[in-house]
Design an enzyme around this catalytic site. Structure first.
Site, PDB file in Angstrom:
ATOM      1  N   ASP A 109     -14.893  29.908  -1.058  1.00  0.00           N
ATOM      2  CA  ASP A 109     -14.787  30.420  -2.432  1.00  0.00           C
ATOM      3  C   ASP A 109     -16.137  30.819  -3.024  1.00  0.00           C
ATOM      4  O   ASP A 109     -16.354  30.717  -4.230  1.00  0.00           O
ATOM      5  CB  ASP A 109     -14.097  29.386  -3.353  1.00  0.00           C
ATOM      6  CG  ASP A 109     -12.799  28.905  -2.764  1.00  0.00           C
ATOM      7  OD1 ASP A 109     -12.045  29.763  -2.291  1.00  0.00           O
ATOM      8  OD2 ASP A 109     -12.549  27.686  -2.747  1.00  0.00           O
ATOM      9  N   LYS A 164     -17.025  35.847  -1.226  1.00  0.00           N
ATOM     10  CA  LYS A 164     -17.284  36.735  -0.080  1.00  0.00           C
ATOM     11  C   LYS A 164     -16.559  38.072  -0.201  1.00  0.00           C
ATOM     12  O   LYS A 164     -17.123  39.118   0.096  1.00  0.00           O
ATOM     13  CB  LYS A 164     -16.858  36.045   1.233  1.00  0.00           C
ATOM     14  CG  LYS A 164     -17.664  34.807   1.551  1.00  0.00           C
ATOM     15  CD  LYS A 164     -17.108  34.068   2.746  1.00  0.00           C
ATOM     16  CE  LYS A 164     -15.796  33.393   2.499  1.00  0.00           C
ATOM     17  NZ  LYS A 164     -15.816  32.191   1.664  1.00  0.00           N
ATOM     18  N   GLY A 224      -8.697  33.316   0.674  1.00  0.00           N
ATOM     19  CA  GLY A 224      -8.239  34.094  -0.479  1.00  0.00           C
ATOM     20  C   GLY A 224      -9.444  34.864  -0.988  1.00  0.00           C
ATOM     21  O   GLY A 224     -10.218  34.347  -1.774  1.00  0.00           O
ATOM     22  N   HIS A 225      -9.640  36.066  -0.486  1.00  0.00           N
ATOM     23  CA  HIS A 225     -10.818  36.841  -0.866  1.00  0.00           C
ATOM     24  C   HIS A 225     -10.473  37.745  -2.047  1.00  0.00           C
ATOM     25  O   HIS A 225      -9.662  38.650  -1.928  1.00  0.00           O
ATOM     26  CB  HIS A 225     -11.328  37.643   0.333  1.00  0.00           C
ATOM     27  CG  HIS A 225     -11.883  36.753   1.412  1.00  0.00           C
ATOM     28  ND1 HIS A 225     -12.384  37.201   2.599  1.00  0.00           N
ATOM     29  CD2 HIS A 225     -12.037  35.401   1.444  1.00  0.00           C
ATOM     30  CE1 HIS A 225     -12.819  36.170   3.316  1.00  0.00           C
ATOM     31  NE2 HIS A 225     -12.601  35.073   2.634  1.00  0.00           N
ATOM     32  N   GLN A 230     -13.578  30.975   4.623  1.00  0.00           N
ATOM     33  CA  GLN A 230     -13.934  29.591   4.278  1.00  0.00           C
ATOM     34  C   GLN A 230     -15.463  29.496   4.138  1.00  0.00           C
ATOM     35  O   GLN A 230     -16.070  30.458   3.714  1.00  0.00           O
ATOM     36  CB  GLN A 230     -13.390  28.579   5.309  1.00  0.00           C
ATOM     37  CG  GLN A 230     -11.878  28.436   5.288  1.00  0.00           C
ATOM     38  CD  GLN A 230     -11.150  29.531   6.029  1.00  0.00           C
ATOM     39  OE1 GLN A 230     -11.434  29.785   7.166  1.00  0.00           O
ATOM     40  NE2 GLN A 230     -10.201  30.164   5.373  1.00  0.00           N
TER      41      GLN A 230
HETATM   42  P1  IMP Z   1      -6.693  24.441   6.113  1.00  0.00           P
HETATM   43  O1  IMP Z   1      -7.719  25.409   6.607  1.00  0.00           O
HETATM   44  O2  IMP Z   1      -5.606  25.099   5.331  1.00  0.00           O
HETATM   45  O3  IMP Z   1      -6.172  23.554   7.177  1.00  0.00           O
HETATM   46  O4  IMP Z   1      -7.436  23.471   5.050  1.00  0.00           O
HETATM   47  C1  IMP Z   1      -8.467  22.579   5.461  1.00  0.00           C
HETATM   48  C2  IMP Z   1      -9.468  22.371   4.332  1.00  0.00           C
HETATM   49  O5  IMP Z   1     -10.185  23.589   4.117  1.00  0.00           O
HETATM   50  C3  IMP Z   1      -8.830  22.033   2.979  1.00  0.00           C
HETATM   51  O6  IMP Z   1      -9.714  21.192   2.268  1.00  0.00           O
HETATM   52  C4  IMP Z   1      -8.743  23.373   2.279  1.00  0.00           C
HETATM   53  O7  IMP Z   1      -8.734  23.251   0.878  1.00  0.00           O
HETATM   54  C5  IMP Z   1     -10.022  24.028   2.770  1.00  0.00           C
HETATM   55  N1  IMP Z   1      -9.916  25.492   2.824  1.00  0.00           N
HETATM   56  C6  IMP Z   1      -9.258  26.237   3.718  1.00  0.00           C
HETATM   57  N2  IMP Z   1      -9.415  27.540   3.459  1.00  0.00           N
HETATM   58  C7  IMP Z   1     -10.200  27.632   2.386  1.00  0.00           C
HETATM   59  C8  IMP Z   1     -10.756  28.735   1.659  1.00  0.00           C
HETATM   60  O8  IMP Z   1     -10.560  29.909   1.987  1.00  0.00           O
HETATM   61  N3  IMP Z   1     -11.539  28.417   0.593  1.00  0.00           N
HETATM   62  C9  IMP Z   1     -11.816  27.132   0.254  1.00  0.00           C
HETATM   63  N4  IMP Z   1     -11.336  26.082   0.918  1.00  0.00           N
HETATM   64  C10 IMP Z   1     -10.533  26.314   1.972  1.00  0.00           C
END
Ligand code: IMP
Length: 420
Positions: free
Chosen positions: A13, A16, A40-41, A222
């Site tokens: 977040d 990007k 979520g870009h 991420q």
């Molecule tokens: P997962 O990737 O959905 O399995 O989530 C694993 C961890 O990464 C969790 O704490 C999510 O909130 C975090 N996470 C996954 N994708 C994002 C992102 O795009 N932005 C921020 N946090 C993320």
């Protein structure tokens, strides 16, 4: 070296999407190399906000080629929704977007398994986005995955059914109610839509085009502190979010990488569980959340907020080989009389020089810097930014040894200052 990488240095977040969109004019190709619909870009132009989950953020530039690389995990149902909401016709988008045949698919069973695993974890929940990311990468690494190239096979339905059986058998171990049919209909519609796109061994195309001189921007998802190896394990995502992930996630050699642009927010946020040393569980944290609209673009969850953590940022810069820093959301800090920056950690009374590999409790060591009052969103020249903001940036540069060459002062494409 025609490939540059842009990635997040914190917990995701960082903004990007907006930056990729803003610098896309310098590139011919934009490619995603890891992650999936957990991302979520957000990008904004002409007063319209767009949120991309799977599709690279260069998609709004008609003349650019966008690639979903082999390192990404694709949920066809999410893909369909995203394509339908983008604006341009499917026919037009099939010209702009190519998908790697080697990218693994997120199956309906993966989404349900993600929820079942989280549900069984009690107080140790990861805080997953529940998009099926972990189970899809687990199947990939266990050599049980179903990949995008396979959707063209005549026996695809049978292949799918075998995976479904395996997932249903795993799910029997959990006391978890689900309705697979709910996901399946949209998923198969997504498969039909995917078939309209070019599904290729994109590693050949990428190498061929970049050797010919086309410029590619690899778009990370991420953030570094969520990397499967170097993040705060187990509170991480399931892919390599660091620059090395661009090589494996696109099929390019380290020799082909030029710049590594590291994006950081002027403060820190995190969604989901896990260590966050500079977290502010107070009014300041609430203000950052409100002023910065810090609510997840994929899940809508409120983000945890805290001061900038330079100790973690330096770690991220080291892991990624960052050549330039891009700072976002400096505008959110306007109005704070003083701003704290974490320059180190202490643990059990001693200085903690490294980022711990466990969730060992650490205490941040802060330096206080003077804030600024001015609203900066209308400013377009670096030298016109408030003096204290320029000192804040100079402090970051001095501590990290990397120049900050871009400052974002608002969500719109235009609200971007490039520094010569
Ligand atoms: P997962 O990737 O959905 O399995 O989530 C694993 C961890 O990464 C969790 O704490 C999510 O909130 C975090 N996470 C996954 N994708 C994002 C992102 O795009 N932005 C921020 N946090 C993320």
């Amino acid at each position: 070296m025609n490939i540059d990488i842009l990635l997040g240095l914190q917990w995701g977040d960082e903004g990007k999407g907006k930056i990729v969109d803003a610098i896309s004019p310098d590139y011919d190709i934009v490619a995603r190399f890891q992650g999936g619909p957990n991302a979520g870009h957000s990008l904004e132009f002409n007063n319209v906000k767009h949120i991309l989950h799977l599709i690279p953020s260069g998609i709004f530039h008609p003349e650019k080629l966008n690639i979903i690389g082999n390192g990404v995990v694709i949920d066809p149902a999410v893909f369909k929704k995203e394509i339908e909401n983008l604006g341009p016709s499917v026919e037009e988008l099939t010209k702009r977007l190519i998908i790697s045949a080697r990218a693994n698919l997120i199956l309906p069973g993966h989404r349900i398994l993600d929820a079942a695993y989280e549900n069984s974890k009690g107080c140790l929940k990861i805080g997953s986005t529940l998009k099926g990311i972990g189970p899809a990468y687990t199947d990939k690494v266990a050599r049980n995955g179903l990949r995008a190239g396979e959707i063209l096979r005549k026996d695809f339905r049978e292949l799918y059914n075998k995976h479904l059986e395996a997932h249903l058998s795993m799910l029997r171990q959990y006391d978890f109610k689900f309705d697979i049919k709910e996901y399946e209909a949209g998923w198969f519609e997504g498969i039909e839509l995917l078939k309209k796109f070019r599904i290729l061994n994109t590693e050949y195309l990428i190498n061929e085009l970049t050797v010919k001189g086309m410029k590619l921007l690899a778009e990370g998802a991420q953030g570094t502190m969520l990397d499967i190896d170097f993040g705060s394990y187990p509170f991480v995502t399931s892919s390599n979010t660091i620059s090395a992930g661009a090589c494996t996630g696109l099929g390019v050699s380290p020799k082909s990488i030029g710049e590594v642009f590291g994006i950081f927010k002027a403060y820190c946020t995190r969604v989901g569980s896990g260590p966050f040393p500079t977290e502010l569980n107070d009014e300041t944290g609430n203000s950052l959340r409100e002023l910065g609209h810090e609510f997840g673009s994929t899940t809508g969850r409120p983000r945890r907020c805290g001061w900038l953590d330079l100790h973690a940022l330096k770690y991220a810069i080291m892991l990624n080989g960052v050549t330039r820093l891009f700072m976002t959301k400096g505008d959110v800090l306007s109005g704070f009389s003083t701003i704290k920056v974490c320059t180190g950690y202490r643990s059990e009374g001693k200085e903690c020089l490294e980022i711990p590999f466990t969730d060992q409790a650490v205490e941040p060591v802060y330096t206080e810097l003077p804030g600024w009052e001015e609203n900066i969103s209308e400013i377009r020249e670096f030298d016109k930014l408030p003096k204290n903001l320029r000192s804040y940036i100079a402090f970051v540069e001095k501590q990290t040894g990397v120049p900050v060459t871009m400052v974002s002062v608002g969500p719109d494409r235009e609200e971007t200052i490039f520094r010569k």
